[in-house]
Enzyme design. Structure first.
Site, PDB file in Angstrom:
ATOM      1  CG  ASP A  30      -2.063   1.000   1.095  1.00 25.48           C
ATOM      2  OD1 ASP A  30      -3.213   0.561   0.971  1.00 25.48           O
ATOM      3  OD2 ASP A  30      -1.788   2.219   1.117  1.00 25.48           O
ATOM      4  CG  ASN A  86     -11.863  -0.208   4.052  1.00 27.39           C
ATOM      5  OD1 ASN A  86     -12.200  -0.629   5.151  1.00 27.39           O
ATOM      6  ND2 ASN A  86     -10.661   0.313   3.822  1.00 27.39           N
ATOM      7  N   GLY A  92     -14.935   3.960   3.746  1.00 32.41           N
ATOM      8  CA  GLY A  92     -13.610   4.427   3.344  1.00 32.41           C
ATOM      9  C   GLY A  92     -13.102   3.859   2.044  1.00 32.41           C
ATOM     10  CD  GLN A  93     -14.830  -0.032  -2.538  1.00 29.77           C
ATOM     11  OE1 GLN A  93     -15.940  -0.262  -2.065  1.00 29.77           O
ATOM     12  NE2 GLN A  93     -14.373  -0.639  -3.619  1.00 29.77           N
ATOM     13  CB  SER A  94     -10.505   5.794  -1.654  1.00 33.68           C
ATOM     14  OG  SER A  94      -9.353   4.996  -1.437  1.00 33.68           O
ATOM     15  CG  HIS A  99      -8.569  -2.592  -2.617  1.00 32.79           C
ATOM     16  ND1 HIS A  99      -9.500  -1.938  -3.385  1.00 32.79           N
ATOM     17  CD2 HIS A  99      -8.447  -1.872  -1.479  1.00 32.79           C
ATOM     18  CE1 HIS A  99      -9.926  -0.876  -2.738  1.00 32.79           C
ATOM     19  NE2 HIS A  99      -9.307  -0.809  -1.565  1.00 32.79           N
TER      20      HIS A  99
HETATM   21  P1  AMP Z   1      -9.617   1.708   0.223  1.00 33.88           P
HETATM   22  O1  AMP Z   1      -9.607   3.004   0.973  1.00 33.88           O
HETATM   23  O2  AMP Z   1     -10.088   0.519   0.991  1.00 33.88           O
HETATM   24  O3  AMP Z   1     -10.298   1.846  -1.119  1.00 33.88           O
HETATM   25  O4  AMP Z   1      -8.099   1.380  -0.068  1.00 33.88           O
HETATM   26  C1  AMP Z   1      -7.386   1.937  -1.124  1.00 33.88           C
HETATM   27  C2  AMP Z   1      -5.957   1.822  -0.751  1.00 33.88           C
HETATM   28  O5  AMP Z   1      -5.185   1.962  -1.923  1.00 33.88           O
HETATM   29  C3  AMP Z   1      -5.494   2.883   0.238  1.00 33.88           C
HETATM   30  O6  AMP Z   1      -5.005   2.242   1.414  1.00 33.88           O
HETATM   31  C4  AMP Z   1      -4.426   3.637  -0.540  1.00 33.88           C
HETATM   32  O7  AMP Z   1      -3.355   4.036   0.278  1.00 33.88           O
HETATM   33  C5  AMP Z   1      -4.011   2.630  -1.577  1.00 33.88           C
HETATM   34  N1  AMP Z   1      -3.464   3.158  -2.808  1.00 33.88           N
HETATM   35  C6  AMP Z   1      -3.969   4.172  -3.553  1.00 33.88           C
HETATM   36  N2  AMP Z   1      -3.211   4.364  -4.652  1.00 33.88           N
HETATM   37  C7  AMP Z   1      -2.223   3.443  -4.591  1.00 33.88           C
HETATM   38  C8  AMP Z   1      -1.112   3.133  -5.440  1.00 33.88           C
HETATM   39  N3  AMP Z   1      -0.860   3.799  -6.575  1.00 33.88           N
HETATM   40  N4  AMP Z   1      -0.268   2.136  -5.061  1.00 33.88           N
HETATM   41  C9  AMP Z   1      -0.494   1.454  -3.914  1.00 33.88           C
HETATM   42  N5  AMP Z   1      -1.531   1.694  -3.094  1.00 33.88           N
HETATM   43  C10 AMP Z   1      -2.377   2.675  -3.421  1.00 33.88           C
END
Ligand code: AMP
Ligand code: ZN
Length: 113
Positions: A30, A86, A92-94, A99
């Site tokens: 991450d 998430n 908090g899913q972004s 994943h």
């Molecule tokens: P979520 O908030 O559950 O959707 O998790 C998304 C995760 O992806 C977060 O923990 C971010 O830090 C991670 N993330 C976003 N962009 C990248 C990237 N380019 N490489 C690795 N991790 C990433």
């Protein structure tokens, strides 16, 4: 999907610190780690998230969990770790490519925030 960040990581178009890959999954560090181990395990297949997964994806979802367990074993963090999806913006899913977070290497509190 062309405009999906994690599809682009799967395809090698965007760099990531890969720690494991096989024919069905890719795992990488991450970018904003929340613990000494914070690895994301993703299917190569684009699925937006857990609530968009269907019964045909059941084996793949279970397989992602087993990949997480394998990485945890390799890293010697089996004393305590967590695997987390998430699901939805409210949790908090972004990134909308499924994943599984593998988080460990420190004490983890319950419930999470
Ligand atoms: P979520 O908030 O559950 O959707 O998790 C998304 C995760 O992806 C977060 O923990 C971010 O830090 C991670 N993330 C976003 N962009 C990248 C990237 N380019 N490489 C690795 N991790 C990433
Ligand atoms: Zn994708």
């Amino acid at each position: 999907m062309a405009d999906c960040l994690f599809c682009n990581i799967v395809e090698g178009k965007i760099p990531a610190r890969r720690v494991y890959e096989d024919e069905r999954t890719v795992a990488f560090e991450d970018i904003n780690p929340q613990a000494p181990t914070h690895v994301l395990i993703i299917p190569r297949k684009h699925i937006a998230g857990l609530k968009e997964a269907g019964e045909p994806d059941a084996e793949l979802l279970g397989y992602c969990q087993l990949v997480a367990a394998k990485i945890a074993r390799q890293r010697g963090i089996e004393q305590g770790y967590r695997t987390v999806y998430n699901v939805g913006p409210g949790a908090g899913q972004s990134v909308f490519h499924l994943h599984l977070h593998l988080i460990g290497g420190r004490d983890l509190r319950w419930p999470p925030g």
